[in-house]
Structures are given as C-alpha cells and as structure tokens.
Design a protein around this motif. Structure first.
Motif, PDB file in Angstrom:
ATOM      1  N   PHE A 124       0.826  -1.208   0.000  1.00 26.41           N
ATOM      2  CA  PHE A 124       0.000   0.000   0.000  1.00 26.41           C
ATOM      3  C   PHE A 124       0.868   1.269   0.000  1.00 26.41           C
ATOM      4  O   PHE A 124       1.986   1.282   0.522  1.00 26.41           O
ATOM      5  N   LEU A 125       0.324   2.336  -0.585  1.00 29.17           N
ATOM      6  CA  LEU A 125       0.961   3.656  -0.528  1.00 29.17           C
ATOM      7  C   LEU A 125       0.983   4.139   0.911  1.00 29.17           C
ATOM      8  O   LEU A 125      -0.034   4.108   1.609  1.00 29.17           O
ATOM      9  N   ASN A 126       2.140   4.572   1.373  1.00 30.12           N
ATOM     10  CA  ASN A 126       2.295   5.041   2.747  1.00 30.12           C
ATOM     11  C   ASN A 126       1.855   6.496   2.850  1.00 30.12           C
ATOM     12  O   ASN A 126       2.614   7.411   2.521  1.00 30.12           O
ATOM     13  N   ARG A 127       0.616   6.730   3.286  1.00 28.56           N
ATOM     14  CA  ARG A 127       0.120   8.097   3.475  1.00 28.56           C
ATOM     15  C   ARG A 127      -0.084   8.322   4.972  1.00 28.56           C
ATOM     16  O   ARG A 127      -1.192   8.205   5.504  1.00 28.56           O
ATOM     17  N   THR A 128       1.006   8.617   5.634  1.00 30.00           N
ATOM     18  CA  THR A 128       0.953   8.879   7.070  1.00 30.00           C
ATOM     19  C   THR A 128       1.487  10.274   7.345  1.00 30.00           C
ATOM     20  O   THR A 128       2.268  10.837   6.567  1.00 30.00           O
ATOM     21  N   ASN A 129       1.077  10.828   8.454  1.00 35.11           N
ATOM     22  CA  ASN A 129       1.478  12.171   8.838  1.00 35.11           C
ATOM     23  C   ASN A 129       3.001  12.286   8.896  1.00 35.11           C
ATOM     24  O   ASN A 129       3.695  11.397   9.392  1.00 35.11           O
ATOM     25  N   GLY A 130       3.510  13.394   8.406  1.00 33.88           N
ATOM     26  CA  GLY A 130       4.948  13.584   8.342  1.00 33.88           C
ATOM     27  C   GLY A 130       5.634  13.590   9.684  1.00 33.88           C
ATOM     28  O   GLY A 130       6.818  13.234   9.788  1.00 33.88           O
ATOM     29  N   TYR A 131       4.922  13.985  10.732  1.00 33.86           N
ATOM     30  CA  TYR A 131       5.531  13.985  12.054  1.00 33.86           C
ATOM     31  C   TYR A 131       5.858  12.567  12.523  1.00 33.86           C
ATOM     32  O   TYR A 131       6.692  12.389  13.413  1.00 33.86           O
ATOM     33  N   ASP A 132       5.209  11.571  11.928  1.00 32.13           N
ATOM     34  CA  ASP A 132       5.520  10.177  12.246  1.00 32.13           C
ATOM     35  C   ASP A 132       6.675   9.644  11.410  1.00 32.13           C
ATOM     36  O   ASP A 132       7.097   8.503  11.600  1.00 32.13           O
ATOM     37  N   ARG A 133       7.184  10.470  10.489  1.00 29.85           N
ATOM     38  CA  ARG A 133       8.240  10.011   9.577  1.00 29.85           C
ATOM     39  C   ARG A 133       9.487  10.880   9.630  1.00 29.85           C
ATOM     40  O   ARG A 133      10.390  10.717   8.810  1.00 29.85           O
ATOM     41  N   LEU A 134       9.568  11.800  10.576  1.00 28.08           N
ATOM     42  CA  LEU A 134      10.712  12.703  10.634  1.00 28.08           C
ATOM     43  C   LEU A 134      11.995  11.952  10.984  1.00 28.08           C
ATOM     44  O   LEU A 134      11.994  11.038  11.815  1.00 28.08           O
ATOM     45  N   ALA A 135      13.080  12.376  10.345  1.00 29.50           N
ATOM     46  CA  ALA A 135      14.390  11.827  10.669  1.00 29.50           C
ATOM     47  C   ALA A 135      14.939  12.523  11.912  1.00 29.50           C
ATOM     48  O   ALA A 135      14.469  13.601  12.307  1.00 29.50           O
ATOM     49  N   GLN A 136      15.946  11.945  12.509  1.00 33.74           N
ATOM     50  CA  GLN A 136      16.557  12.522  13.701  1.00 33.74           C
ATOM     51  C   GLN A 136      17.126  13.902  13.378  1.00 33.74           C
ATOM     52  O   GLN A 136      17.811  14.092  12.381  1.00 33.74           O
ATOM     53  N   GLY A 137      16.818  14.869  14.220  1.00 28.87           N
ATOM     54  CA  GLY A 137      17.320  16.225  14.031  1.00 28.87           C
ATOM     55  C   GLY A 137      16.427  17.120  13.210  1.00 28.87           C
ATOM     56  O   GLY A 137      16.647  18.334  13.141  1.00 28.87           O
ATOM     57  N   ASP A 138      15.401  16.536  12.557  1.00 24.94           N
ATOM     58  CA  ASP A 138      14.541  17.342  11.683  1.00 24.94           C
ATOM     59  C   ASP A 138      13.742  18.398  12.441  1.00 24.94           C
ATOM     60  O   ASP A 138      13.547  19.510  11.941  1.00 24.94           O
ATOM     61  N   LEU A 139      13.252  18.072  13.634  1.00 19.47           N
ATOM     62  CA  LEU A 139      12.418  19.033  14.366  1.00 19.47           C
ATOM     63  C   LEU A 139      13.170  20.311  14.687  1.00 19.47           C
ATOM     64  O   LEU A 139      12.672  21.425  14.458  1.00 19.47           O
ATOM     65  N   GLU A 140      14.368  20.177  15.209  1.00 23.37           N
ATOM     66  CA  GLU A 140      15.162  21.357  15.557  1.00 23.37           C
ATOM     67  C   GLU A 140      15.551  22.130  14.302  1.00 23.37           C
ATOM     68  O   GLU A 140      15.475  23.363  14.272  1.00 23.37           O
ATOM     69  N   ALA A 141      15.961  21.403  13.265  1.00 24.06           N
ATOM     70  CA  ALA A 141      16.332  22.054  12.009  1.00 24.06           C
ATOM     71  C   ALA A 141      15.136  22.767  11.390  1.00 24.06           C
ATOM     72  O   ALA A 141      15.276  23.857  10.811  1.00 24.06           O
TER      73      ALA A 141
END
Length: 469
Positions: A18-35
């Motif tokens: 299936f196509l992965n259509r999930t919220n981006g906050y569940d897929r962030l890489a380490q360090g993405d939030l601060e950046a």
C-alpha cells in the motif's frame, strides 16, 4: 505490548504494497524538528523583508553575497565552486554554483516566483471625493476582491522622479507608521450587495485605498485633502503628482509572518505563494559548496500574470544567463538544456475540510504530509500543463527516499473545479526535463495564507537533495 505482536499476512502485504500516506511527524528523521524550527524562523524573516519582488531580490542578494556569491561577468572562465548571480532589473534573480561536471552534462535548476497578488496603484491614482482622498488601484493576479477590504495595508514600491532619481517607498511596516485600507459597505445598508455574486460584491473600481481626510490650509479651495496628501509626499519623497506616472507603488497587507495554532505548527503570512518555495530554493543553493552538477536558482517575476515581460520566466533573460554560464566552458546552450533537470517549485492547494466539496480527497495534498509533487497542473483536461514523465517522477521519488524527504503527490482540486499553472511549461519548452513540486497552502491568494512548517522545511530539504544528488 500490542505493537510488538507479529503481523498477520494481510498486514504484512498491506505494509509492503500500500501507498504510505501517514502524517509527516511520524516520519521525521533525527534532528529534523530542531532544524525545521531554525529554518522556519529564517523563512519568516524573508517574508517580512520581501513583500514585493524588488524587496525579495534585494534581500536575496544580501544573503547571497554573505554566502560568497558575486555578480557574473560575461565572458569569464568559470571553475568548480564559483558562485555567481545576475540581478535582472531589480525584479528577478538568477544564481548558480558551478559543479565539478561540465555544463554539457546539464544543471539542476530550482525555479520559483517572487511576485504575489496585490493591489497596484494606477498610473494616475490620486483623487479626492467628498473631502476624502483615495488612490485608484488595479489588482494584480488572481484575487477574491472582497478579501482585500477592511484589512490594514502598507504601501511599497519605487518612484522615479522627474530628475531621474529613484526613491523607495515603504509605509505601514514600522512601529508608528500610518497604514491604509479599502472600505466596505456596512451590513445595515448591504441588502442589495448581499444579493450579488461573490465576484460582484466588490468591483475592481471600488478597490480604492483610503489615504486621508485632513484638508490643507484654510482657503475654501477644492481638492484641499488631495493637496495635503501631495504636500506630505513632496516633503518626504520630493514627489509631485506627475511622478506617479513613473512609479510602481502597491498596496500589500500590513501583517507580519506569525505562528498559527496553539502548537505553533503553521505559519500565517502574506505572499507565501510563492515565496515559500523561493526561499527553499534560495536557501538550499546558498548552502552548496562544490556540487557534482551545477546548481541554479531562478527567482522569477510576473508568474501571477502569465510569466510575461523581461523579468518573467518566458523572458530571454534566463537563456542569456545560462548561455553566459555555458560560454565560460565552451558548451552549447542546447547541450546544457537537454541534459538539465528543473524543479518548478510552486505551491499547491492543501485539502481544506471546510470546503471538502472542491477537492478529490484521494489525490489531494495535506498539511504535514511533506513537499507535494504535482506530475501535472493545468486546467481541466490538463490544459497548459507540461505533465512530467513517469521516468522523471521515478527519479525524484528515488532521490527523496534516499535523503529522508517526507513527500506526497497530489493534484490541485477536482478535475473540473478549476486548476492553475506554474512556470513548468516554460522550462519544458526549453527542452529541460521539468516537474512541479512545492508546499501545500490554505487560503491561497488571500491576503493572509497559511502553510505547515513541516511542509516548508521538507521543500527546502527536497531542493537540497536534488542539488546534491
């Protein structure tokens, strides 16, 4: 412990197929939030500093020169790592970082636009009616005219005086500055107005900016309020009424870029279409050192009215810039174009649950689902679209996956609901492989638009991945 339970065969198949259509906050890489936070603070400053295309160019040049860019000199020999730019008449900007590969192997181009819908003052704008002074306007780009009434406005632009001197105007942004507005009819008297269609509630000729009401002097002359306004403009800028004929003045919303929502996850501001993508392309290019493939950033003007004129994407100015780059390496321009790739970085419509009837939910863009690829734009039967190939979409998907870019793919609303265009077709006409991608926007073309911070950051991250692929 439930989450550690072994998946059923059906669940395994779904996860794999299936196509992965999930919220981006569940897929962030380490360090993405601060950046993401750091990036968005810089973006908000860009919005506040650049409310017109001229101001965007001025601010972008300052950032570029601080990052080691210099004006391109025609005929010079360019070497890997060279950082050059060309300012096109103060309204558009082209920048490049020369890569290790020769230009015969192409470039990676990020093309966005820095103009936004607004109210341009007419060439003979100033008049007085019943001892009230106004400025006539001609709206620029696609707007809902009623949205531009009863909001605080600022005046921006330039005036070329009779002696040739150019003066800059920016009134309504600093603390203590006066601001301006366009009036609307009070509801107590709006019975007839309420019966009109949306497009006729406020007409173009009613978009008149209020300038003042205090008369000049004590003599019982006509146009005393108009005279008082001209006297103030003459005192501050040296203007006389005739100087309006050689002026470019515009009324724009006098609002600052702000965080929206209790969680501060959204940015609200004027002009995010398409400065949100312009900043992403610019920021990504400024951080390049010596890429494998030459990176180019185009900040174009006039997209909202067809990309025409000498500063629009249909202008030969871009071809001239690219030709000058190629000449420095003895490469034919056509050889560079046919092996180049362009991301037409422009916004798309975010799904709005309040107006769900306008969207086709299975093919819509959503807040916080990342940068949105649009294989095609256009109107109804793809009219006016460049329609990227499957191979090109596959290439972009691969690069995004390798660089942990959160992305989605969508089109702009229901097929027969409307549509829109970008600069993609003009790049494709040059034999450059081109695809659209950008930030989903709510309330697009309104005086106050909103974007999700995650999507803004992922557009920058996407552009950086393409530049370095």
């Amino acid at each position: 412990m439930e989450e550690n339970k072994e998946l059923t065969l059906a669940q395994q198949k779904k996860k794999a197929l299936f196509l992965n259509r999930t919220n981006g906050y569940d897929r962030l890489a380490q360090g993405d939030l601060e950046a993401m936070h750091t990036y968005c603070e810089g973006y908000k400053t860009f919005l506040d500093e650049g409310k017109t295309e001229r101001e965007c160019v001025d601010y972008a040049v300052k950032l570029a020169e601080a990052a080691g860019f210099r004006p391109l000199v025609r005929g010079e020999t360019l070497r890997p790592g060279d950082k050059v730019y060309r300012n096109n008449r103060g309204k558009a900007l082209m920048l490049a970082v020369i890569g290790k590969k020769p230009l015969s192997e192409g470039t990676v181009i990020g093309a966005a636009h820095i103009d936004s819908p607004r109210l341009d003052l007419k060439q003979n704008p100033l008049y007085e009616e019943r001892e009230l002074a106004y400025a006539k306007t001609h709206y620029y780009g696609g707007i809902k005219k009623y949205q531009w009434t009863t909001i605080p406005l600022a005046l921006h632009g330039v005036v070329v005086l009779q002696d040739g001197k150019t003066v800059s105007v920016r009134i309504g942004e600093d603390p203590g500055d006066p601001q301006f507005t366009v009036g609307d009819l009070l509801p107590h008297l709006a019975g007839d107005q309420a019966k009109k269609t949306m497009g006729a509630i406020v007409t173009a000729e009613q978009l008149n900016v209020f300038l003042g009401s205090r008369p000049f002097g004590e003599e019982k002359e006509s146009d005393r309020v108009k005279l008082a306004i001209l006297d103030l403009l003459h005192e501050k800028y040296g203007m006389v009424e005739e100087d309006f004929l050689s002026a470019e003045l515009m009324a724009v919303p006098a609002v600052k870029a702000v965080d929206i929502g209790l969680d501060r996850s959204v940015i609200g501001a004027y002009g995010q279409d398409d400065r949100v993508c312009s900043y992403a392309c610019l920021k990504a290019l400024l951080e390049l050192e010596t890429p494998e493939t030459t990176g180019v950033c185009v900040l174009a003007d006039k997209e909202e009215i067809g990309s025409l004129g000498v500063t629009g994407m249909q202008s030969a100015a871009f071809d001239t810039f690219m030709s000058d780059l190629c000449q420095g390496q003895g490469v034919p321009l056509k050889s560079c174009y046919e092996t180049s790739f362009c991301l037409s970085a422009d916004v798309t419509a975010a799904y709005d649950p309040n107006f769900a009837e306008a969207y086709e939910v299975r093919n819509s863009a959503f807040f916080n689902y990342g940068v949105c690829i649009s294989k095609y734009t256009g109107v109804r039967g793809k009219s006016g679209a460049s329609d990227a190939s499957a191979e090109l979409v596959g290439k972009v998907r691969r690069i995004f996956a390798e660089n942990q870019v959160v992305w989605q793919l969508a089109e702009l609303g229901k097929t027969d609901q409307g549509g829109g265009g970008t600069v993609a077709c003009y790049m494709a006409n040059r034999n450059i492989d081109t695809i659209d991608a950008g930030v989903p926007v709510l309330s697009m073309h309104a005086p106050f638009e909103t974007t999700a911070k995650l999507d803004c950051y992922m557009t920058y991250k996407a552009m950086k991945a393409l530049y370095t692929a």
